[in-house]
Design a protein around this motif. Structure first.
Motif, mmCIF file in Angstrom:
data_model
loop_
_atom_site.group_PDB
_atom_site.id
_atom_site.type_symbol
_atom_site.label_atom_id
_atom_site.label_comp_id
_atom_site.label_asym_id
_atom_site.label_seq_id
_atom_site.Cartn_x
_atom_site.Cartn_y
_atom_site.Cartn_z
ATOM 1 N N GLY A 164 0.810 -1.216 0.000
ATOM 2 C CA GLY A 164 0.000 0.000 0.000
ATOM 3 C C GLY A 164 0.840 1.262 0.000
ATOM 4 O O GLY A 164 2.042 1.245 0.292
ATOM 5 N N ALA A 165 0.187 2.371 -0.277
ATOM 6 C CA ALA A 165 0.888 3.651 -0.369
ATOM 7 C C ALA A 165 1.489 4.079 0.964
ATOM 8 O O ALA A 165 2.481 4.816 0.993
ATOM 9 N N HIS A 166 0.911 3.614 2.069
ATOM 10 C CA HIS A 166 1.377 4.025 3.392
ATOM 11 C C HIS A 166 2.184 2.932 4.089
ATOM 12 O O HIS A 166 2.502 3.085 5.281
ATOM 13 N N GLU A 167 2.510 1.869 3.380
ATOM 14 C CA GLU A 167 3.138 0.715 4.026
ATOM 15 C C GLU A 167 4.649 0.696 3.844
ATOM 16 O O GLU A 167 5.179 1.135 2.811
ATOM 17 N N GLU A 187 10.126 -12.071 12.344
ATOM 18 C CA GLU A 187 11.359 -11.345 12.052
ATOM 19 C C GLU A 187 11.092 -10.018 11.354
ATOM 20 O O GLU A 187 11.817 -9.036 11.552
ATOM 21 N N ARG A 188 10.053 -9.989 10.523
ATOM 22 C CA ARG A 188 9.716 -8.768 9.799
ATOM 23 C C ARG A 188 8.207 -8.554 9.804
ATOM 24 O O ARG A 188 7.434 -9.503 9.931
ATOM 25 N N SER A 189 7.829 -7.294 9.638
ATOM 26 C CA SER A 189 6.412 -6.955 9.663
ATOM 27 C C SER A 189 6.174 -5.755 8.761
ATOM 28 O O SER A 189 7.076 -4.937 8.537
ATOM 29 N N VAL A 190 4.962 -5.666 8.240
ATOM 30 C CA VAL A 190 4.573 -4.515 7.441
ATOM 31 C C VAL A 190 3.895 -3.496 8.353
ATOM 32 O O VAL A 190 3.000 -3.838 9.132
ATOM 33 N N VAL A 191 4.342 -2.252 8.236
ATOM 34 C CA VAL A 191 3.809 -1.163 9.053
ATOM 35 C C VAL A 191 2.981 -0.235 8.170
ATOM 36 O O VAL A 191 3.439 0.210 7.125
ATOM 37 N N ASP A 192 1.777 0.046 8.624
ATOM 38 C CA ASP A 192 0.977 1.116 8.036
ATOM 39 C C ASP A 192 1.363 2.391 8.797
ATOM 40 O O ASP A 192 1.108 2.509 9.996
ATOM 41 N N ARG A 193 1.993 3.318 8.118
ATOM 42 C CA ARG A 193 2.506 4.510 8.798
ATOM 43 C C ARG A 193 1.412 5.306 9.500
ATOM 44 O O ARG A 193 1.701 6.064 10.439
ATOM 45 N N ARG A 194 0.191 5.126 9.102
ATOM 46 C CA ARG A 194 -0.908 5.818 9.777
ATOM 47 C C ARG A 194 -1.200 5.206 11.139
ATOM 48 O O ARG A 194 -1.961 5.781 11.930
#
Length: 319
Positions: free
Chosen positions: A25-28, A89-96
């Motif tokens: 996504g655009a915010h990820e 170990e890793r994760s996707v972050v939604d900056r919002r």
């Protein structure tokens, strides 16, 4: 990548391979997870009992974490609904749903304290509309979230704080967190409720981490003890470790200015929760708000899941 993977709601997660999430996504943005708390909310997701569970397996549990981007930015984030959990170990972050942490922030301290601290911080600031100079009762004050709730109530301006808990060994710690008075909830439930009523008769807000029998008996006992029953009392239901249900006579709601509300996922908007995170994180980073932490390698998640933990201690898993 390696992660804590739940294959059955009847068994603890196992350290295993799991497809790496993709930032689409655009915010990820993809982050390397540095520390993730093993909160009660994480356990209820992993055993399928949380009210948001949809029964889908396999899953990676974990609702929040501290991670680092490829550019070196340190983030605290709350996992997006339906996303792969943070015990990985890793994760996707939604900056919002994230905030940037200052360089040098201890990831373990933030991962341990943000979730339990958020429960009372958001409840007081977004649900109960608490005002400095007011007073609060924390029901369930001997757990890690409850002890933080005592400190946070004081930090947000409470003139008087009463802590009530079911672990008498830890009541001295509750007083050290800023409680003016403490109440032992062990023994006969009606007698314990009467003790709470005497100690906290005229509080403005109750932060309830217990529900069940303690709440069922304490609500009428507290209202009977109030000097003025028309004085508003906000009862904020946060946790239900003593039971998921209560039975109350209708007269309780008519005979006093009582408002019962919940504070949790769904009762406050995501934007509202995220807006509160920077100020809470700053207090945690400064050392003003902290919990007792046990760090465990993520590879040992199955053992950590089954290992008894001292009351008030929060486990943080580190990939």
């Amino acid at each position: 990548m390696r992660a804590a993977v739940v294959h059955s709601f009847d068994a603890p997660p196992r350290y295993a391979d799991f497809p790496e999430p993709v930032a689409a996504g655009a915010h990820e943005v993809l982050v390397d997870v540095l520390a993730a708390g093993l909160h009660p909310r994480v356990r209820s997701a992993a055993d399928g009992t949380h009210y948001t569970s949809d029964g889908t397996l396999p899953l990676v549990p974990g609702i929040d974490a501290v991670g680092r981007t490829a550019d070196g930015e340190l983030l605290y984030f709350v996992a997006d609904d339906g996303a792969t959990g943070t015990l990985a170990e890793r994760s996707v972050v939604d900056r919002r749903r994230s905030i940037t942490l200052p360089p040098g922030t201890d990831p373990v301290a933030v991962a341990a304290a943000m979730n339990p601290g958020m429960s009372s911080w958001v409840a007081l600031r977004r649900r109960a509309a608490f005002r400095p100079g007011g007073s609060a009762l924390v029901l369930g004050a001997t757990g890690s979230a409850g002890r933080l709730a005592v400190a946070i109530s004081r930090h947000l301006g409470a003139e008087r704080v009463v802590g009530a808990g079911r672990d008498p060994r830890r009541l001295a710690l509750v007083r050290a967190q800023g409680a003016d008075d403490v109440v032992d909830l062990t023994g006969d439930v009606e007698e314990a409720a009467a003790r709470v009523g005497r100690a906290a008769a005229d509080v403005d807000v109750v932060l309830d981490y217990l529900w069940g029998a303690p709440a069922q008996h304490t609500i009428p006992a507290l209202l009977r003890a109030r000097t003025d029953r028309a004085k508003p009392l906000a009862w904020v239901q946060i946790g239900s470790v003593a039971g998921p249900e209560v039975t109350l006579p209708s007269s309780v709601l008519r005979a006093a200015a009582l408002t019962v509300m919940g504070s949790g996922q769904g009762s406050v908007t995501t934007a509202g929760i995220v807006a509160e995170l920077p100020s809470l994180a700053a207090e945690i980073a400064s050392g003003a708000l902290a919990v007792d932490v046990l760090t465990v390698p993520l590879a040992d998640v199955e053992q950590a899941w089954n290992r008894p933990t001292e009351p008030g201690r929060r486990v943080v898993l580190m990939p």
